[in-house]
Design an enzyme around this catalytic site. Structure first.
Site, short mmCIF file in Angstrom:
data_model
loop_
_atom_site.label_atom_id
_atom_site.label_comp_id
_atom_site.label_asym_id
_atom_site.label_seq_id
_atom_site.Cartn_x
_atom_site.Cartn_y
_atom_site.Cartn_z
N HIS A 82 6.02 -6.18 1.01
CA HIS A 82 4.76 -5.78 0.38
C HIS A 82 5.03 -4.79 -0.73
O HIS A 82 5.82 -3.87 -0.56
CB HIS A 82 3.83 -5.14 1.41
CG HIS A 82 2.54 -4.67 0.82
ND1 HIS A 82 1.50 -5.53 0.56
CD2 HIS A 82 2.14 -3.46 0.39
CE1 HIS A 82 0.51 -4.85 0.00
NE2 HIS A 82 0.87 -3.58 -0.11
N ASP A 161 -10.47 -3.87 8.46
CA ASP A 161 -9.95 -3.26 7.23
C ASP A 161 -10.85 -3.56 6.04
O ASP A 161 -11.09 -2.69 5.20
CB ASP A 161 -8.52 -3.75 6.95
CG ASP A 161 -8.02 -3.24 5.61
OD1 ASP A 161 -7.92 -2.01 5.46
OD2 ASP A 161 -7.80 -4.06 4.69
N ARG A 168 -14.73 3.19 2.40
CA ARG A 168 -13.92 4.29 1.84
C ARG A 168 -14.07 4.35 0.33
O ARG A 168 -14.08 5.42 -0.27
CB ARG A 168 -12.45 4.09 2.23
CG ARG A 168 -12.17 4.40 3.70
CD ARG A 168 -10.83 3.81 4.13
NE ARG A 168 -9.76 4.26 3.27
CZ ARG A 168 -8.66 3.55 3.00
NH1 ARG A 168 -8.48 2.36 3.54
NH2 ARG A 168 -7.74 4.02 2.20
N SER A 183 -4.13 0.55 6.68
CA SER A 183 -4.77 -0.59 6.01
C SER A 183 -3.71 -1.61 5.56
O SER A 183 -3.82 -2.81 5.85
CB SER A 183 -5.56 -0.05 4.81
OG SER A 183 -5.90 -1.07 3.91
N LYS A 187 -2.61 -5.54 7.58
CA LYS A 187 -2.68 -6.86 6.93
C LYS A 187 -1.35 -7.61 7.06
O LYS A 187 -1.32 -8.83 7.28
CB LYS A 187 -3.06 -6.70 5.46
CG LYS A 187 -4.56 -6.39 5.31
CD LYS A 187 -4.97 -6.15 3.87
CE LYS A 187 -4.68 -4.74 3.46
NZ LYS A 187 -5.65 -4.13 2.53
N1 URA Z 1 -4.35 -0.85 -0.60
C1 URA Z 1 -4.76 -1.25 0.62
O1 URA Z 1 -4.53 -2.40 1.02
N2 URA Z 1 -5.43 -0.39 1.40
C2 URA Z 1 -5.70 0.87 1.01
O2 URA Z 1 -6.29 1.61 1.77
C3 URA Z 1 -5.27 1.29 -0.26
C4 URA Z 1 -4.60 0.39 -1.05
#
Ligand code: URA
Ligand code: CA
Length: 433
Positions: A82, A161, A168, A183, A187
């Site tokens: 990632h 999320d 947020r 977060s 994923k």
């Molecule tokens: N990218 C994400 O996937 N989550 C976040 O909280 C911030 C950036």
């Protein structure tokens, strides 16, 4: 259990239990806990932080809020990578076949891009015939057979999320290390990764502008991964200027093809070797980062990585003659160079502004609905620290229209030339294992 008590406990700086975290994630996902209470909790977390245990628990609860991709039918340790996002970041196109050439299974679930250039799928679609519309069974068979395949995103992954991130975004609580780390990690884990390698970018073009923040985020994510039984490593890399030279979909595919044959830009090659070494180690295909790097480098030069790339293209319908002759890729009708206005040394190339210029040419999507032009983009001829003569080309614009004044002005604003001595920035700032 009452949400009120959970908010109060975190507000007072105490550690939440697994039951409390799971209660709030479940309740919020189901719509039983209102936004205003979750907003208050997010703000409490923003100020009071979370322990490593709380962060791991929060990540697991988010993973379990939706579907999880089952890759158990694929033999070996499935390693995913990632990146926190950069400009001209072509690494996935290179890394997938490169580490597959060492036997690491790469089961990549990818999306389309929003912003400066397309995502991995958009880029790959510049290869005629290539498609990601395959069934889950075909996907698993391909990874077992060829060690690498890419499929489009499907399933209802981490709905918690999605809801939390939107909340947020409007409550000034995006910028919280425990919330960002959980977060991102949720994923990756929901997408089936057994092991994870993270490229955390820092610099003007990055989400984390400051090195110290990038390092804290990287450490937080590595800790979460290791707490939940997924071997995780991270690299902190420079995004003060675009990575490699090409920004734009088919231009980046060409750059990937060059790199897979050992002829790529130095920085892009170096970052791929660093990330690839970590992927090989967490995937148990090498004993040390040094050994992994040597073997990956060998595969860039002996044709194995390139052959793996062609096999990957062919297995998903792609025309492999493009790999042997990248001039067959979609090509823009106009090529214009941007001459330097003065002699000197390149002091800065502001990555996100170059990204915006590429988007203005049509390489990226301004909104989810925009259509992208795979052929357009920018190729840099100079990077930070390079000397340049007046009128020498700084870069070439690949466009499908002649009215380039606005883009050219934008590009001039993003590149500073100085008479002083400028050192090229480091590429890899730190490695977290
Ligand atoms: N990218 C994400 O996937 N989550 C976040 O909280 C911030 C950036
Ligand atoms: Ca690039």
């Amino acid at each position: 259990m009452r949400m009120y008590d959970i908010i109060e406990k975190k507000r007072d700086g105490k550690e939440l239990t697994e039951e409390e975290i799971t209660f709030f994630i479940d309740g919020y996902t189901k719509g039983e806990i209102p936004d205003y209470q979750v907003s208050a909790l997010m703000m409490a977390i923003y100020f009071q932080d979370m322990t490593e245990k709380e962060r791991a628990t929060l990540t697991t609860a988010m993973v379990e809020s939706g579907d999880q991709i089952d890759l158990s039918a694929i033999a070996g340790i499935k390693v995913d990578k990632h990146s926190t996002g950069g400009v001209g970041d072509t690494t996935t196109l290179i890394l997938a076949p490169l580490v597959a050439s060492l036997g690491v299974p790469v089961a990549k679930m990818s999306g389309r891009g929003l912003g400066h250039t397309g995502g991995t799928i958009d880029k790959l679609e510049s290869v005629p015939g290539f498609h990601v519309e395959i069934t889950n069974d075909e996907f698993i068979d391909l990874v077992n057979k060829n060690k690498v395949a890419v499929i489009g995103q499907s399933g209802n992954l981490t709905p918690a999320d999605k809801k939390l991130y939107s909340l947020r975004d409007v409550t000034a609580t995006v910028n919280s290390i425990p919330l960002i780390a959980s977060s991102i990690m949720s994923k990756k884990i929901a997408a089936g990764a057994d092991a994870i390698v993270l490229d955390v970018k820092t610099g003007a073009g990055a989400f984390m502008k400051k090195f110290d923040d990038a390092k804290e985020l990287a450490k937080a994510m590595v800790s979460i991964g290791n707490h939940v039984g997924r071997k995780t490593m991270a690299v902190i890399s420079d995004m003060s200027q675009p990575l490699g030279n090409a920004i734009g979909n088919s231009l980046e595919v060409k750059e990937a093809i060059d790199t897979l044959q050992g002829k790529g830009p130095r920085d892009l090659t170096e970052l791929c070797l660093t990330l690839g070494s970590q992927m090989a180690v967490v995937g148990n295909k090498a004993n040390s980062l040094e050994e992994a790097k040597a073997r990956l480098e060998e595969n860039l030069h002996n044709g194995k990585a390139f052959e793996q790339f062609k096999l990957f293209l062919a297995s998903q319908g792609g025309d492999t003659s493009v790999a042997d002759d990248p001039s067959l890729l979609p090509k823009a009708s106009v090529q214009v160079s941007l001459p330097a206005k003065q002699s000197g040394t390149v002091a800065s190339i502001i990555a996100d502004q170059i990204g915006t210029a590429a988007m203005m040419l049509g390489a990226g999507r301004a909104t989810k609905e925009s259509k992208i032009d795979l052929s357009v983009g920018i190729v840099l001829h100079k990077k930070i620290g390079d000397k340049v003569e007046k009128d020498e080309p700084l870069l070439t614009i690949h466009a499908n229209n002649d009215d380039l004044d606005t883009v050219m002005n934008k590009l001039y604003e993003s590149i500073q030339i100085t008479e002083e001595v400028v050192k090229a920035p480091s590429l890899i700032y730190d490695v977290i294992t």
